[in-house]
Write a protein that holds these residues in place. Structure first.
Motif, PDB file in Angstrom:
ATOM      1  N   GLN A 169      -7.140  -5.723  10.081  1.00 49.80           N
ATOM      2  CA  GLN A 169      -5.913  -5.244   9.443  1.00 49.80           C
ATOM      3  C   GLN A 169      -4.947  -6.403  10.609  1.00 49.80           C
ATOM      4  N   PRO A 170      -5.149  -6.253  11.960  1.00 46.64           N
ATOM      5  CA  PRO A 170      -4.380  -7.002  12.745  1.00 46.64           C
ATOM      6  C   PRO A 170      -3.944  -8.487  12.329  1.00 46.64           C
ATOM      7  N   GLU A 171      -4.594  -9.092  11.495  1.00 47.79           N
ATOM      8  CA  GLU A 171      -4.358 -11.005  10.797  1.00 47.79           C
ATOM      9  C   GLU A 171      -4.364 -11.272   9.701  1.00 47.79           C
ATOM     10  N   ILE A 172      -5.850 -11.011   8.799  1.00 49.14           N
ATOM     11  CA  ILE A 172      -5.536 -11.152   7.587  1.00 49.14           C
ATOM     12  C   ILE A 172      -4.296 -10.377   6.403  1.00 49.14           C
ATOM     13  N   MET A 173      -4.640  -8.836   6.971  1.00 47.08           N
ATOM     14  CA  MET A 173      -3.181  -8.108   5.864  1.00 47.08           C
ATOM     15  C   MET A 173      -1.935  -8.773   6.140  1.00 47.08           C
ATOM     16  N   PRO A 174      -1.634  -9.217   7.758  1.00 48.62           N
ATOM     17  CA  PRO A 174       0.046  -9.411   7.148  1.00 48.62           C
ATOM     18  C   PRO A 174       0.457 -10.897   7.578  1.00 48.62           C
ATOM     19  N   SER A 175      -0.865 -11.321   7.257  1.00 48.85           N
ATOM     20  CA  SER A 175      -1.056 -13.408   6.954  1.00 48.85           C
ATOM     21  C   SER A 175      -0.608 -13.515   5.389  1.00 48.85           C
ATOM     22  N   LEU A 176      -1.591 -12.173   4.689  1.00 52.46           N
ATOM     23  CA  LEU A 176      -1.413 -13.148   3.380  1.00 52.46           C
ATOM     24  C   LEU A 176       0.542 -12.197   2.951  1.00 52.46           C
ATOM     25  N   LEU A 177       0.388 -10.757   3.557  1.00 49.90           N
ATOM     26  CA  LEU A 177       1.872 -10.120   3.268  1.00 49.90           C
ATOM     27  C   LEU A 177       2.761 -11.542   3.221  1.00 49.90           C
ATOM     28  N   GLU A 178       2.704 -12.526   4.569  1.00 53.64           N
ATOM     29  CA  GLU A 178       3.394 -12.873   5.226  1.00 53.64           C
ATOM     30  C   GLU A 178       3.729 -14.133   4.206  1.00 53.64           C
ATOM     31  N   LYS A 179       2.977 -14.812   3.561  1.00 59.75           N
ATOM     32  CA  LYS A 179       2.567 -16.098   2.881  1.00 59.75           C
ATOM     33  C   LYS A 179       2.900 -15.877   1.006  1.00 59.75           C
ATOM     34  N   GLY A 180       3.222 -14.971   0.811  1.00 63.06           N
ATOM     35  CA  GLY A 180       2.906 -14.180  -0.460  1.00 63.06           C
ATOM     36  C   GLY A 180       2.540 -14.426  -1.549  1.00 63.06           C
ATOM     37  N   VAL A 181       0.871 -14.268  -0.714  1.00 61.45           N
ATOM     38  CA  VAL A 181      -0.111 -14.650  -1.304  1.00 61.45           C
ATOM     39  C   VAL A 181      -0.730 -12.390  -2.048  1.00 61.45           C
ATOM     40  N   ILE A 182      -0.161 -11.645  -1.335  1.00 60.03           N
ATOM     41  CA  ILE A 182      -0.018 -10.412  -1.849  1.00 60.03           C
ATOM     42  C   ILE A 182       1.281  -9.582  -1.497  1.00 60.03           C
ATOM     43  N   LYS A 183       1.539  -8.981  -2.864  1.00 57.83           N
ATOM     44  CA  LYS A 183       3.158  -8.590  -2.969  1.00 57.83           C
ATOM     45  C   LYS A 183       2.657  -6.789  -2.507  1.00 57.83           C
ATOM     46  N   PRO A 184       3.577  -6.035  -1.976  1.00 62.02           N
ATOM     47  CA  PRO A 184       4.063  -4.572  -1.759  1.00 62.02           C
ATOM     48  C   PRO A 184       3.731  -3.966  -3.212  1.00 62.02           C
ATOM     49  N   ASN A 185       3.030  -2.866  -3.464  1.00 57.63           N
ATOM     50  CA  ASN A 185       3.495  -2.334  -4.094  1.00 57.63           C
ATOM     51  C   ASN A 185       4.466  -1.863  -4.373  1.00 57.63           C
ATOM     52  N   ASP A 186       5.343  -1.110  -5.832  1.00 56.76           N
ATOM     53  CA  ASP A 186       6.372  -0.926  -5.625  1.00 56.76           C
ATOM     54  C   ASP A 186       6.641   0.492  -5.294  1.00 56.76           C
ATOM     55  N   GLN A 187       7.584   1.047  -5.182  1.00 53.94           N
ATOM     56  CA  GLN A 187       8.087   2.197  -4.224  1.00 53.94           C
ATOM     57  C   GLN A 187       9.185   3.050  -4.891  1.00 53.94           C
ATOM     58  N   LEU A 188       8.280   3.884  -5.010  1.00 59.96           N
ATOM     59  CA  LEU A 188       8.841   5.534  -5.458  1.00 59.96           C
ATOM     60  C   LEU A 188       9.402   6.183  -4.511  1.00 59.96           C
ATOM     61  N   ILE A 189      10.996   6.213  -3.544  1.00 55.92           N
ATOM     62  CA  ILE A 189      11.588   6.511  -2.315  1.00 55.92           C
ATOM     63  C   ILE A 189      11.310   8.244  -2.415  1.00 55.92           C
ATOM     64  N   VAL A 190      10.802   9.239  -1.705  1.00 57.40           N
ATOM     65  CA  VAL A 190      10.580  10.462  -2.011  1.00 57.40           C
ATOM     66  C   VAL A 190      11.745  10.613  -0.541  1.00 57.40           C
ATOM     67  N   GLU A 191      12.535  11.934  -1.737  1.00 61.82           N
ATOM     68  CA  GLU A 191      14.147  12.184  -0.814  1.00 61.82           C
ATOM     69  C   GLU A 191      13.891  13.332  -0.288  1.00 61.82           C
ATOM     70  N   GLY A 192      14.386  14.172   0.477  1.00 60.81           N
ATOM     71  CA  GLY A 192      14.463  15.522   0.897  1.00 60.81           C
ATOM     72  C   GLY A 192      15.088  15.859   2.736  1.00 60.81           C
ATOM     73  N   ASP A 193      15.907  16.627   2.369  1.00 60.14           N
ATOM     74  CA  ASP A 193      16.715  17.318   3.842  1.00 60.14           C
ATOM     75  C   ASP A 193      14.776  17.237   5.130  1.00 60.14           C
ATOM     76  N   THR A 194      14.233  17.754   4.903  1.00 58.68           N
ATOM     77  CA  THR A 194      13.534  18.264   6.043  1.00 58.68           C
ATOM     78  C   THR A 194      11.687  16.675   5.391  1.00 58.68           C
ATOM     79  N   LEU A 195      11.375  17.354   6.682  1.00 63.51           N
ATOM     80  CA  LEU A 195       9.708  16.152   6.741  1.00 63.51           C
ATOM     81  C   LEU A 195       9.012  17.459   5.887  1.00 63.51           C
TER      82      LEU A 195
END
Length: 367
Positions: free
Chosen positions: A311-337
């Motif tokens: 988590q501290p090194e491999i994950m952010p490094s591969l994200l920064e290099k574009g090796v892995i891409k974030p999943n698409d996001q569906l933002i869940v809205e709502g007025d309260t937590l």
């Protein structure tokens, strides 16, 4: 000790509640972060509706992103004000669906420049699951850092990713592509086939076709002049009916099969409690010589190298290099937590999302 708001399940199938829980101080190598974003997972539904491994009342969630507000005296890498994301599960203090998370430094990654927390929270739990599955369950060697001109000895073996458009499936495909594996095939609905090919799938198959098992075997046979053999199958769905059963028809002696736990015997639905199992063999007939195992990501810390680096090194490094891409996001809205948490759970229950992650805000960022 101060308190903060947390989303908790109080019993299988009961409405979620907001409880005020204690806000602990960061000690040792712990970090306290103000949680801003999270991404829901099927485990949230398994715990809220099915009571899986839950001692109520229990805070939900395991993937979080936010800003560091306090560090323990042994923390060496992170500072107050750092924007971080990570995956935690071992205690109530580490659970994601609450305003403050306290966890160890090695479970956190700094957010790379150019990415938002909404994107980043789609990674940690399922990226860790993907890496753990490939190294422990498939026994693949993923050296880090990857040497130049790296070519794995097993790069030509056939690998099947069942549920390639799932979050875990997407990261498995991208990691395999990065490490040079060429003969990877996947199942997914047709809408996701083009993307999965860019992620490294040599061919994709629609899991809803009744003869999909035959289609996979025929393709591999043709590609291999009749000598094709699937060495490893990973089931990213874990459904006894829709994934494990057809996979059992494909797996042959010598095939290793890894199945995401828990096994879903009956899906959750409105007013219906899901039926879950931790037994990958129950109700399924396997050919002799097929090795099958349930994936238990929460044990990845047993590997000290991965505990220190994943988590501290491999994950952010591969994200920064574009090796892995974030999943698409569906933002869940709502007025309260509570409203956002319930809406996310409802969308999981009703299967309203495919190929993307349900992402929602816990607390607003502080200036």
């Amino acid at each position: 000790m101060s308190t903060h708001a947390a989303v908790v399940t109080i019993g299988p199938g009961l409405p979620l509640e907001i409880h005020q829980v204690k806000t602990p101080k960061a000690i040792g190598n712990q970090v306290k972060l103000r949680t801003e974003w999270t991404a829901s997972t099927p485990l949230d539904l398994h715990q809220a509706d099915g009571g899986l491994l839950v001692k109520s009342p229990q805070v939900l969630g395991d993937g979080f992103g936010g800003t560091v507000v306090e560090i323990g005296p042994e923390v060496s890498r992170l500072e107050v004000g750092d924007v971080v994301f990570g995956f935690g599960w071992r205690s109530q203090e580490e659970k994601a669906h609450q305003e403050y998370v306290v966890t160890n430094e090695y479970l956190l990654a700094k957010l790379p420049t150019g990415f938002s927390l909404q994107e980043a929270v789609t990674l940690p739990n399922n990226f860790v699951t993907a890496w753990h599955t490939l190294t422990k369950e498939a026994g693949l060697n993923l050296p880090w850092p990857k040497p130049e001109n790296h070519k794995p000895q097993t790069r030509d073996q056939w690998i099947l990713v069942w549920g390639g458009s799932s979050s875990v499936g997407q990261y498995i495909l991208q990691v395999l592509k990065y490490y040079g594996y060429k003969n990877v095939v996947a199942t997914a609905s047709k809408a996701h086939h083009e993307r999965l090919r860019t992620y490294g799938a040599k061919e994709c198959f629609d899991y809803r076709n009744g003869d999909v098992s035959d289609e996979v075997q025929k393709f591999i046979s043709l590609q291999s002049n009749g000598n094709g053999h699937i060495s490893f199958i990973v089931d990213c769905i874990g459904s006894r009916t829709s994934s494990i059963s057809p996979i059992s028809k494909i797996a042959k002696p010598g095939t290793d099969v890894a199945i995401m736990l828990p096994v879903i015997v009956k899906d959750a639905a409105v007013g219906i409690k899901p039926e879950l199992s931790m037994d990958v063999d129950e109700g399924v007939s396997w050919a002799d010589g097929v090795e099958r195992r349930g994936v238990r990501t929460h044990f990845y810390l047993d590997n000290q190298f991965l505990a220190d680096k994943l988590q501290p090194e491999i994950m952010p490094s591969l994200l920064e290099k574009g090796v892995i891409k974030p999943n698409d996001q569906l933002i869940v809205e709502g007025d309260t937590l509570l409203e956002r948490a319930e809406k996310a759970l409802s969308k999981l229950r009703n299967k309203e999302v495919s190929g993307a992650r349900l992402v929602w805000r816990i607390a607003a960022a502080q200036n």
